[in-house]
Motif scaffolding. Structure first.
Motif, PDB file in Angstrom:
ATOM      1  N   THR A   1       3.727   0.664   6.885  1.00  0.00           N
ATOM      2  CA  THR A   1       3.873   1.820   7.772  1.00  0.00           C
ATOM      3  C   THR A   1       3.297   3.052   7.078  1.00  0.00           C
ATOM      4  OG1 THR A   1       6.152   1.969   6.932  1.00  0.00           O
ATOM      5  CG2 THR A   1       5.856   1.018   9.116  1.00  0.00           C
ATOM      6  N   GLY A   2       2.091   2.907   6.559  1.00  0.00           N
ATOM      7  CA  GLY A   2       1.445   4.029   5.898  1.00  0.00           C
ATOM      8  C   GLY A   2       2.230   4.503   4.693  1.00  0.00           C
ATOM      9  N   CYS A   3       2.334   5.817   4.572  1.00  0.00           N
ATOM     10  CA  CYS A   3       2.935   6.402   3.372  1.00  0.00           C
ATOM     11  C   CYS A   3       4.459   6.346   3.365  1.00  0.00           C
ATOM     12  CB  CYS A   3       2.461   7.838   3.203  1.00  0.00           C
ATOM     13  SG  CYS A   3       0.679   7.940   2.931  1.00  0.00           S
TER      14      CYS A   3
ATOM     15  N   ASP B   1      10.526   2.325   3.978  1.00  0.00           N
ATOM     16  CA  ASP B   1      10.843   1.402   5.063  1.00  0.00           C
ATOM     17  C   ASP B   1      11.105  -0.015   4.544  1.00  0.00           C
ATOM     18  OD1 ASP B   1      10.474   3.560   6.720  1.00  0.00           O
ATOM     19  OD2 ASP B   1       8.457   3.000   7.317  1.00  0.00           O
ATOM     20  N   ALA B   2      10.430  -0.395   3.462  1.00  0.00           N
ATOM     21  CA  ALA B   2      10.698  -1.710   2.860  1.00  0.00           C
ATOM     22  C   ALA B   2      12.106  -1.753   2.281  1.00  0.00           C
ATOM     23  CB  ALA B   2       9.663  -2.016   1.779  1.00  0.00           C
TER      24      ALA B   2
ATOM     25  N   VAL C   1      12.811 -10.981   0.088  1.00  0.00           N
ATOM     26  CA  VAL C   1      11.810 -10.060  -0.459  1.00  0.00           C
ATOM     27  C   VAL C   1      11.338  -9.138   0.658  1.00  0.00           C
ATOM     28  CG1 VAL C   1       9.471  -9.859  -1.402  1.00  0.00           C
ATOM     29  CG2 VAL C   1      11.025 -11.619  -2.283  1.00  0.00           C
ATOM     30  N   SER C   2      11.275  -7.848   0.362  1.00  0.00           N
ATOM     31  CA  SER C   2      10.758  -6.855   1.306  1.00  0.00           C
ATOM     32  C   SER C   2       9.851  -5.907   0.528  1.00  0.00           C
ATOM     33  CB  SER C   2      11.910  -6.081   1.953  1.00  0.00           C
ATOM     34  OG  SER C   2      11.425  -5.053   2.800  1.00  0.00           O
ATOM     35  N   ILE C   3       8.541  -6.084   0.685  1.00  0.00           N
ATOM     36  CA  ILE C   3       7.569  -5.308  -0.073  1.00  0.00           C
ATOM     37  C   ILE C   3       6.714  -4.476   0.888  1.00  0.00           C
ATOM     38  CG2 ILE C   3       5.546  -5.414  -1.587  1.00  0.00           C
ATOM     39  CD1 ILE C   3       8.143  -6.094  -3.012  1.00  0.00           C
ATOM     40  N   GLY C   4       6.528  -3.220   0.552  1.00  0.00           N
ATOM     41  CA  GLY C   4       5.709  -2.331   1.360  1.00  0.00           C
ATOM     42  C   GLY C   4       4.349  -2.091   0.723  1.00  0.00           C
TER      43      GLY C   4
ATOM     44  N   GLY D   1      10.240  10.583   3.475  1.00  0.00           N
ATOM     45  CA  GLY D   1       8.813  10.310   3.450  1.00  0.00           C
ATOM     46  C   GLY D   1       8.179  10.636   4.783  1.00  0.00           C
ATOM     47  N   SER D   2       6.889  10.957   4.724  1.00  0.00           N
ATOM     48  CA  SER D   2       6.117  11.293   5.920  1.00  0.00           C
ATOM     49  C   SER D   2       4.769  10.616   5.799  1.00  0.00           C
ATOM     50  CB  SER D   2       5.944  12.816   6.015  1.00  0.00           C
ATOM     51  OG  SER D   2       5.201  13.178   7.161  1.00  0.00           O
ATOM     52  N   GLY D   3       4.333   9.941   6.854  1.00  0.00           N
ATOM     53  CA  GLY D   3       3.102   9.173   6.738  1.00  0.00           C
ATOM     54  C   GLY D   3       2.152   9.364   7.893  1.00  0.00           C
ATOM     55  N   PHE D   4       0.849   9.149   7.623  1.00  0.00           N
ATOM     56  CA  PHE D   4      -0.141   9.172   8.687  1.00  0.00           C
ATOM     57  C   PHE D   4       0.297   8.218   9.798  1.00  0.00           C
ATOM     58  CE2 PHE D   4      -4.133  10.467   6.045  1.00  0.00           C
ATOM     59  CZ  PHE D   4      -3.596  11.723   5.883  1.00  0.00           C
TER      60      PHE D   4
END
Length: 427
Positions: free
Chosen positions: A167-169, A174-175, A102-105, A402-405
């Motif tokens: 990892t933010g947004c 990433d998950a 399982v890999s959940i973000g 995707g791009s995140g804070f």
């Protein structure tokens, strides 16, 4: 022998409808699910618009004890995982539990549960010292984000690697990337990969109000999310979840599984620059795209569709446009690009997985979702952003970014089954 990861199941809880087909119909119709917030009184806030999921946990099949125990974000994840598993047709009785991962973000974890408990324990903030005995028995679980992944693992009876990626947004992308790696390296044969966030609460509204990141267009909530439009004025919050069943390709083919697509490339980068700021040249996102293409052994011209981050802020949209030009060259002007945040809002850590689900469905159905509300294109965003109406389009390869804070930049490449030669990373 190289191992490759394919998507055999898709489960979605999103604004506009619960379930994979309701989600896709919203996108294909170009409809928006943004509206005035109903989950709490938004009157005190600058931005009063969001994309809410019309979610009934009882109708979704959750038991009373699950509903009592789980934060809304965990409920979304479990319901998405159930749908994905059913969609995959996997016979879990024949799978060794230790080979299921399982890999959940998630960006903000159990925000709603935590805020509700704080308001209760502190008497709406009147008391600094609180009596914890008035808290729900599962308050500790709200404070530990990994419980989201644990709930999915319990649902799937997964005894292999289980992780929460925050990892933010970019958490959702990433998950999925982590799940791919588990398959390719041989740590698991099946991985439930995706993300969930239910951030629609007063504390979240206040935080984004403070930095003026969200749209103040409260008079016209259906058209508040306007990525790449010259009149955009910030993003619109959302909520939801998507979970994908990732399988080792040879095993999926051997059991005759329906394959949505093969995950042929993933890369993540950081700008090491600013918590919320982005460099105008898009270099870090472009680098993530280039590395994902290199890992897939694909030329930039192989990309047939880009699912953009497309948050609807001027900074992001211009940064992305520059990144696409930098990584794809002249081909950037020929490939259709769209942002589904125009319809389902920005569900923070969850949106990356929701967008990968959209790409998988787009590949299967050969239809590009539109960018809703794009009536006045920003001259600085001069690519083909598929305004207003979905488009039939031949696609072999889809790119989701995707791009995140914090400066996170991620890219995932999906390919239609049998469309490209890819050798996997091996193990």
């Amino acid at each position: 022998m190289s191992r490759r990861a394919v998507i055999t199941g898709v489960g979605v809880v999103a604004p506009g409808g619960v379930g994979r087909e309701a989600f896709w119909k919203l996108l294909a119709d170009g409809r928006t699910a943004t509206r005035r917030i109903t989950l709490f009184d938004p009157a005190p806030f600058r931005s009063q618009t969001a994309a809410e999921a019309d979610f009934d946990p009882v109708a979704a099949g959750l038991a009373p004890r699950q509903i009592r125990r789980m934060d809304r974000a965990a409920q979304f994840a479990v319901v998405s995982a159930r749908e994905a598993l059913e969609d995959s047709g996997l016979d879990r009785a024949g799978l060794a539990p230790e080979r299921i991962g399982v890999s959940i973000g998630s960006a903000v974890g159990c925000t709603m549960g935590l805020e509700e408990e704080y308001v209760l324990l502190s008497d709406a903030g009147k008391h600094w010292l609180v009596d914890h005995t008035y808290g729900v028995p599962h308050l500790y679980g709200y404070m530990v984000p990994s419980t989201l992944a644990v709930e999915v693992a319990w649902e799937a009876r997964a005894e292999g690697p289980v992780a929460l990626i925050s990892t933010g947004c970019t958490s959702g992308l990433d998950a999925v990337g982590h799940g791919i790696q588990l398959i390719e390296e041989g740590s698991a044969d099946v991985v439930l990969a995706g993300a969930t966030d239910a951030p629609l609460s007063p504390i979240t509204a206040a935080c984004f109000d403070a930095i003026k990141a969200t749209s103040p267009n409260n008079d016209d909530p259906e058209h508040a999310s306007r990525p790449f439009d010259a009149e955009r004025d910030g993003f619109v919050l959302g909520e939801g979840s998507a979970v994908l069943v990732l399988e080792e390709k040879a095993a999926a083919e051997a059991r005759g599984a329906r394959i949505y697509g093969e995950v042929v490339g993933f890369a993540g980068r950081s700008n090491a620059f600013h918590m919320t700021g982005l460099k105008a040249n898009g270099r870090e996102m472009a680098e993530a795209i280039k590395v994902a293409l290199d890992r897939a052994k694909l030329d930039p011209t192989a990309v047939d569709y880009i699912n953009a981050h497309g948050s609807g802020t001027k900074q992001n949209d211009r940064h992305e446009t520059a990144a696409f030009k930098r990584s794809l060259g002249e081909h950037a002007y020929r490939v259709p690009v769209s942002s589904i945040k125009s319809m389902v809002g920005h569900s923070l850590g969850a949106i990356g997985s929701i967008e990968v689900a959209a790409c998988a469905l787009a590949l299967e159905r050969q239809v590009v979702p539109p960018t809703a509300n794009l009536h006045h294109p920003d001259p600085e965003c001069d690519l083909d952003y598929v305004p207003l109406t979905a488009r039939e389009h031949r696609m072999d390869v889809a790119l989701s970014v995707g791009s995140g804070f914090g400066g996170f930049q991620s890219a995932v490449l999906l390919a239609r089954p049998g469309a490209v030669e890819y050798e996997g990373s091996g193990s």
